[in-house]
Design an enzyme around this catalytic site. Structure first.
Site, PDB file in Angstrom:
ATOM      1  N   GLY A   1      26.121 -49.280  19.069  1.00 26.35           N
ATOM      2  CA  GLY A   1      26.370 -50.710  18.875  1.00 26.35           C
ATOM      3  C   GLY A   1      25.278 -51.646  19.359  1.00 26.35           C
TER       4      GLY A   1
ATOM      5  N   GLU B   1      23.962 -53.546  27.098  1.00 26.29           N
ATOM      6  CA  GLU B   1      25.180 -53.227  26.344  1.00 26.29           C
ATOM      7  C   GLU B   1      25.455 -54.306  25.315  1.00 26.29           C
ATOM      8  OE1 GLU B   1      27.278 -51.186  25.434  1.00 26.29           O
ATOM      9  OE2 GLU B   1      28.146 -49.952  27.023  1.00 26.29           O
TER      10      GLU B   1
ATOM     11  N   ASP C   1      34.200 -54.052  27.594  1.00 29.53           N
ATOM     12  CA  ASP C   1      35.613 -54.353  27.429  1.00 29.53           C
ATOM     13  C   ASP C   1      36.364 -53.899  28.682  1.00 29.53           C
ATOM     14  OD1 ASP C   1      38.192 -54.681  26.549  1.00 29.53           O
ATOM     15  OD2 ASP C   1      38.095 -53.229  24.938  1.00 29.53           O
TER      16      ASP C   1
ATOM     17  N   ARG D   1      28.495 -53.128  10.723  1.00 23.14           N
ATOM     18  CA  ARG D   1      27.394 -53.229  11.687  1.00 23.14           C
ATOM     19  C   ARG D   1      26.292 -54.158  11.187  1.00 23.14           C
ATOM     20  NH1 ARG D   1      27.783 -49.361  15.762  1.00 23.14           N
ATOM     21  NH2 ARG D   1      28.488 -47.306  15.166  1.00 23.14           N
TER      22      ARG D   1
END
Ligand code: IMP
Ligand code: MG
Length: 483
Positions: free
Chosen positions: A341, A394, A398, A460
């Site tokens: 990600g 990052e 979460d 994405r």
């Protein structure tokens, strides 16, 4: 030979036989705490183990004590028979008046008169205390003290073999993982049954990320009538790292309402205690991240509201890069990203830095419900991080469980410093103790896609960050299939 000594030798013989059998470690400990008080003619026995922070003693295997007594709150090693965790045998003839006992009033209500405690050691360090509780006044004799110390040694042997068995599990990254000697008892605390399957699933998820947890360790009185407790609340989980209680309401909405009231009352009565409610929807969302639960198969209707346009993202990235460049002036940091990600954010952040920086990536394994086990590093960074200034980058934090694991891994490589930069911070349901040094945006507890963030590998490529639009009602057939 006196009758008592004969009893000791019979009990020890049974204990040793059990230890030498193939029953589970937890069962062995249960047997020890059942046989020891029998031989000593006392009411109960408890094996208390220190948690990994050595701040709390936790009842791990117990016989003959009431639920209420066990759930009275955490026992602090400094305030409760403290000599026993310093390596000495402690005898307390009168628990109700002895300042070495932490919960004197409750001991009295439990009809405990005398207590004896001995240290439990594992590989030369003290990991807890074994205690017996008597209803009658007792001054424990030297041979009784000797007997309990021997049982404590047997406990140490059980813990050691349990530890060894665990070490044989697939090694971490090809190297044997050092799980240390503390916190070892926690793994034996696994309850034999959970009240609800979702709790068991949640426990597996915490185990995967190696987050320490306890199940229903404490009850909080909420209401009294004439000095008697008429209502209690027992949160499902306790996470020692965050000092956080967690209540899951994965059942009917009607029950959720009741629980919310209880939690509100608990917050009023115990303002210093942290408690988090994890509702059905939060929980489903948590599982959906790993491809499980009802939301995982839900039809999505593409993207919903755009939270951050590409322009806003770029502006924020430049801000973060400026701040980092100032803080790392003259230090040549290493940026490490966790795939996948993060790749968009990393690429943009990197290009906006004005200090030279190395960049590298790592990958970790994903949680799979049916596999269990623990998270692993599947791709290590190639750069040697020893003595370097490392910045972990990052996309989104979460629960913090991923980050907590990654940071522990990076620390083992002895960086000169270690900081965290995340573009997004979703901090409503944080379950691990992590510190964020650079944060782009704080975001609500919604599933986000775009700018590298995916939902099942889709979205994405979006240049902006948007909410994922969930279908209102997934068709019933599909729901059934996904259980
Ligand atoms: P944590 O371990 O719960 O903090 O989750 C962190 C990881 O979950 C992130 O690195 C992401 O890969 C993923 N993640 C968490 N929230 C989202 C989201 O809203 N969209 C996409 N991926 C997410
Ligand atoms: Mg990620």
């Amino acid at each position: 030979m006196s009758r008592q000594v004969a009893g000791f030798s019979r009990a020890l013989a049974r204990m040793v036989r059990a230890i030498n059998s193939d029953i589970a470690s937890g069962e062995k400990l249960n047997l020890l705490v059942r046989l020891a008080p029998q031989a000593l003619a006392v009411r109960g026995c408890s094996l208390l183990l220190l948690d990994s922070q050595k701040k709390r003693l936790i009842h791990t295997a117990v016989h003959g004590l009431s639920e209420r007594y066990l759930r009275k709150g955490f026992i602090e090693p400094e305030r409760s028979l403290s000599e026993a965790v310093k390596g000495e045998v402690v005898t307390v003839p009168d628990a109700a008046s002895d300042p070495r006992v932490q919960f004197r009033e409750l001991a009295k209500q439990e009809h405990i008169v005398s207590i004896m405690g001995v240290p439990v050691t594992l590989r030369g360090s003290i990991v807890g205390s074994l205690r017996v509780y008597s209803r009658a006044y007792r001054e424990f004799t030297a041979s009784e003290q000797q007997f309990l110390s021997t049982v404590a040694d047997l406990v140490g042997i059980v813990l050691e073999s349990d530890h060894a068995a665990r070490a044989e599990e697939p090694p971490y990254n090809g190297k044997t993982q050092d799980i240390g000697t503390t916190g070892i008892g926690i793994s034996l605390l696994k309850p034999t049954s959970f009240a609800h399957p979702s709790e068991e699933e949640f426990a597996k998820l915490l185990d995967f990320y190696q987050i320490e947890w306890l199940y229903e360790p404490r009850s909080f009185p909420l209401q009294w009538e004439e000095g008697r407790v008429t209502e209690m609340f027992t949160p499902d989980f306790y996470l020692p790292d965050l000092d956080l209680y967690l209540e899951m309401t994965t059942m009917k909405p009607a029950l959720t309402k009741e629980k919310k009231q209880k939690i509100r009352r608990m917050r009023e009565l115990y303002p210093d205690i942290n408690v988090m409610l994890l509702a059905r929807r939060d929980y489903d969302r948590l599982l959906a991240k790993y491809g499980y639960g009802p939301l995982a198969g839900a039809k999505t209707h593409g993207v919903g509201k755009v939270l951050f346009s590409n322009l806003r993202i770029q502006r924020k990235v430049r801000q973060l890069a400026k701040q980092i460049s100032q803080d790392y002036e003259g230090r040549h940091p290493v940026l490490i990203g966790v795939l996948r990600g993060v790749f968009c954010f990393m690429a943009d952040l990197m290009r906006s830095l004005t200090v030279p920086a190395d960049v590298d990536f790592m990958s970790i394994s994903y949680y799979e419900a049916e596999k269990g086990g623990a998270v692993r590093v599947t791709k290590e960074p190639d750069i040697n991080m020893e003595g370097r200034h490392v910045i972990l980058v990052e996309d989104i934090v979460d629960t913090g469980m991923t980050l907590s694991f990654v940071l522990a891994y990076l620390r083992k490589h002895n960086p000169a410093s270690l900081a965290v930069c995340t573009l997004l911070d979703k901090n409503v349901h944080r379950l691990a103790d992590v510190r964020l040094d650079y944060v782009g945006f704080e975001v609500p507890d919604e599933f986000l896609v775009g700018y590298g963030l995916d939902y099942a590998e889709e979205y994405r490529n979006l240049p902006f960050i948007a909410l994922l639009q969930e279908a209102k009602d997934p068709n019933p057939e599909e729901k059934k299939n996904l259980g």
